[in-house]
Motif scaffolding. Structure first.
Motif, PDB file in Angstrom:
ATOM      1  N   ARG A 212       0.857  -1.184   0.000  1.00  0.00           N
ATOM      2  CA  ARG A 212       0.000   0.000   0.000  1.00  0.00           C
ATOM      3  C   ARG A 212       0.893   1.234   0.000  1.00  0.00           C
ATOM      4  NH1 ARG A 212      -2.762  -0.743   5.519  1.00  0.00           N
ATOM      5  NH2 ARG A 212      -0.549  -1.170   5.931  1.00  0.00           N
TER       6      ARG A 212
ATOM      7  N   ALA B 164       1.491   5.590  -0.443  1.00  0.00           N
ATOM      8  CA  ALA B 164       1.054   6.979  -0.512  1.00  0.00           C
ATOM      9  C   ALA B 164       2.041   7.716  -1.398  1.00  0.00           C
ATOM     10  CB  ALA B 164       1.020   7.614   0.877  1.00  0.00           C
TER      11      ALA B 164
ATOM     12  N   SER C 114      -2.962   4.125  -2.040  1.00  0.00           N
ATOM     13  CA  SER C 114      -4.034   4.418  -1.084  1.00  0.00           C
ATOM     14  C   SER C 114      -4.437   5.877  -1.096  1.00  0.00           C
ATOM     15  CB  SER C 114      -3.586   4.029   0.333  1.00  0.00           C
ATOM     16  OG  SER C 114      -3.245   2.663   0.403  1.00  0.00           O
ATOM     17  N   MET C 115      -3.483   6.755  -1.434  1.00  0.00           N
ATOM     18  CA  MET C 115      -3.775   8.193  -1.414  1.00  0.00           C
ATOM     19  C   MET C 115      -2.649   8.951  -2.112  1.00  0.00           C
ATOM     20  SD  MET C 115      -2.781   9.018   2.570  1.00  0.00           S
ATOM     21  CE  MET C 115      -3.476   7.465   3.159  1.00  0.00           C
TER      22      MET C 115
ATOM     23  N   VAL D  25      -0.898  12.777  -1.639  1.00  0.00           N
ATOM     24  CA  VAL D  25      -0.808  13.921  -0.730  1.00  0.00           C
ATOM     25  C   VAL D  25       0.025  14.993  -1.410  1.00  0.00           C
ATOM     26  CG1 VAL D  25      -0.081  14.716   1.559  1.00  0.00           C
ATOM     27  CG2 VAL D  25      -0.924  12.359   1.251  1.00  0.00           C
TER      28      VAL D  25
ATOM     29  N   GLN E  12       0.250  14.984   7.748  1.00  0.00           N
ATOM     30  CA  GLN E  12       0.654  13.933   6.823  1.00  0.00           C
ATOM     31  C   GLN E  12       0.860  12.607   7.551  1.00  0.00           C
ATOM     32  OE1 GLN E  12       4.114  15.913   5.344  1.00  0.00           O
ATOM     33  NE2 GLN E  12       3.029  16.930   3.661  1.00  0.00           N
TER      34      GLN E  12
ATOM     35  N   VAL F 268      -1.017   8.878   6.830  1.00  0.00           N
ATOM     36  CA  VAL F 268      -0.360   7.688   6.289  1.00  0.00           C
ATOM     37  C   VAL F 268       0.012   6.641   7.328  1.00  0.00           C
ATOM     38  CG1 VAL F 268       0.560   9.054   4.379  1.00  0.00           C
ATOM     39  CG2 VAL F 268       1.982   8.671   6.386  1.00  0.00           C
TER      40      VAL F 268
ATOM     41  N   VAL G 132      -0.266   2.740   5.153  1.00  0.00           N
ATOM     42  CA  VAL G 132       0.535   2.450   3.966  1.00  0.00           C
ATOM     43  C   VAL G 132       1.800   1.699   4.363  1.00  0.00           C
ATOM     44  CG1 VAL G 132      -0.336   4.488   2.752  1.00  0.00           C
ATOM     45  CG2 VAL G 132       1.819   4.634   4.015  1.00  0.00           C
TER      46      VAL G 132
ATOM     47  N   VAL H 158       6.007   5.170   1.206  1.00  0.00           N
ATOM     48  CA  VAL H 158       5.747   6.541   0.767  1.00  0.00           C
ATOM     49  C   VAL H 158       6.651   6.824  -0.429  1.00  0.00           C
ATOM     50  CG1 VAL H 158       5.907   8.991   1.342  1.00  0.00           C
ATOM     51  CG2 VAL H 158       5.013   7.372   3.024  1.00  0.00           C
TER      52      VAL H 158
END
Length: 289
Positions: free
Chosen positions: A96, A98, A125-126, A128, A162, A166, A170, A173
């Motif tokens: 996963r 970010a 997952s996202m 940012v 942040q 996360v 996750v 990164v």
């Protein structure tokens, strides 16, 4: 090999002090548990007193139900008896991720596109960002976009937000041209590997306007470096690098475009290798299988 598409494939990553019999021990435990080795890569930095690294892909029917028993057997043999570190993972479990980004979209969109095409075994997952510019493009991939502005001279509030986004959500990164320096506190708090991408002009053309200064110096190569992030800026363990040739006829804009192409490829390879457990960190260096 599409390991992540097979529910009964596993990966075993082993590292530690080299000694005779490690490969035999690994193979023996896997065989005793009914696993069949599909591929095996190994490296020793020195056969006498060196460091040993191994990545093994294996097939074991009903792996999900049997992985705890396999882990216990490996711990007894490799951990307790041989003093080795190991990681055992199910290949089907995607990392996963970010993605952190600023305004440049080339690395971000390349990663999202490759994920959509199942070229990288990860789930984003996202995303940012410290700017809102790319929100609409990200949402087209049905991925959450979080705008977290960073106050100049005081990034602590942004980093706290942040981390809240996360941490625990996750496994990785990715800094896809995120134009902010992460603090040591952030790296410690987030608790997962962080991969960064930047041009390979460093340290010659550090700071703003590297392509303009590279043009003025008549560079003949444009490249990119992907590495794990540490507290020492741009000095973490390198995962992947690449270059392309350029000439005196290339404009600054052409240098930037070619540099962006290299950055996309280098970052996607680094992320893919990390997600396939091909990268083993060894101090400030890496072994990549």
């Amino acid at each position: 090999m599409s390991e992540h598409r097979n529910a009964d494939y596993g990966r075993l990553i082993v590292q530690g002090a080299d000694r005779p019999g490690i490969v035999n021990s690994v193979s023996g435990v896997l065989a005793e548990q009914g696993a069949n080795i599909v591929s095996l890569d190994q490296y020793s930095s020195d056969p006498s007193g060196g460091r040993f690294f191994q990545r093994t892909v294996f097939h074991l029917e009903g792996l999900a139900a049997r992985i705890d028993a396999l882990r216990a057997a490996l711990d007894a043999k490799l951990g307790e008896e041989l003093g080795l570190d190991f990681r055992l993972v199910e290949a089907k479990r995607r990392k996963r991720a970010a993605i952190f980004v600023s305004k440049a979209d080339h690395c971000l969109l390349d990663l999202l596109w490759r994920q959509r095409r199942d070229e990288i075994a990860m789930t984003v997952s996202m995303v940012v960002s410290n700017h809102p510019d790319l929100g609409d493009q990200v949402r087209q991939f049905d991925i959450p976009f979080f705008y977290v502005p960073v106050e100049k001279g005081n990034k602590t509030p942004a980093e706290k937000e942040q981390v809240n986004l996360v941490k625990g959500n996750v496994d990785l990164v990715i800094l896809a041209r995120y134009m902010q320096i992460l603090s040591g506190d952030f790296l410690e708090e987030v608790g997962v590997p962080v991969i960064n991408i930047h041009h390979s002009f460093l340290p010659a053309f550090i700071g703003a306007g590297p392509y303009q200064r590279a043009k003025e110096r008549g560079v003949k190569l444009v490249g990119a470096t992907a590495h794990y992030v540490t507290e020492d800026l741009d000095e973490g363990p390198i995962i992947e690098q690449d270059v392309i040739r350029v000439t005196h006829a290339d404009t600054v804009a052409e240098l930037q475009r070619k540099g962006a192409d290299v950055e996309r490829l280098v970052l996607s390879r680094a992320v893919a290798w990390h997600c396939e457990d091909r990268v083993i960190r060894d101090g400030n260096s890496t072994v990549v299988f």
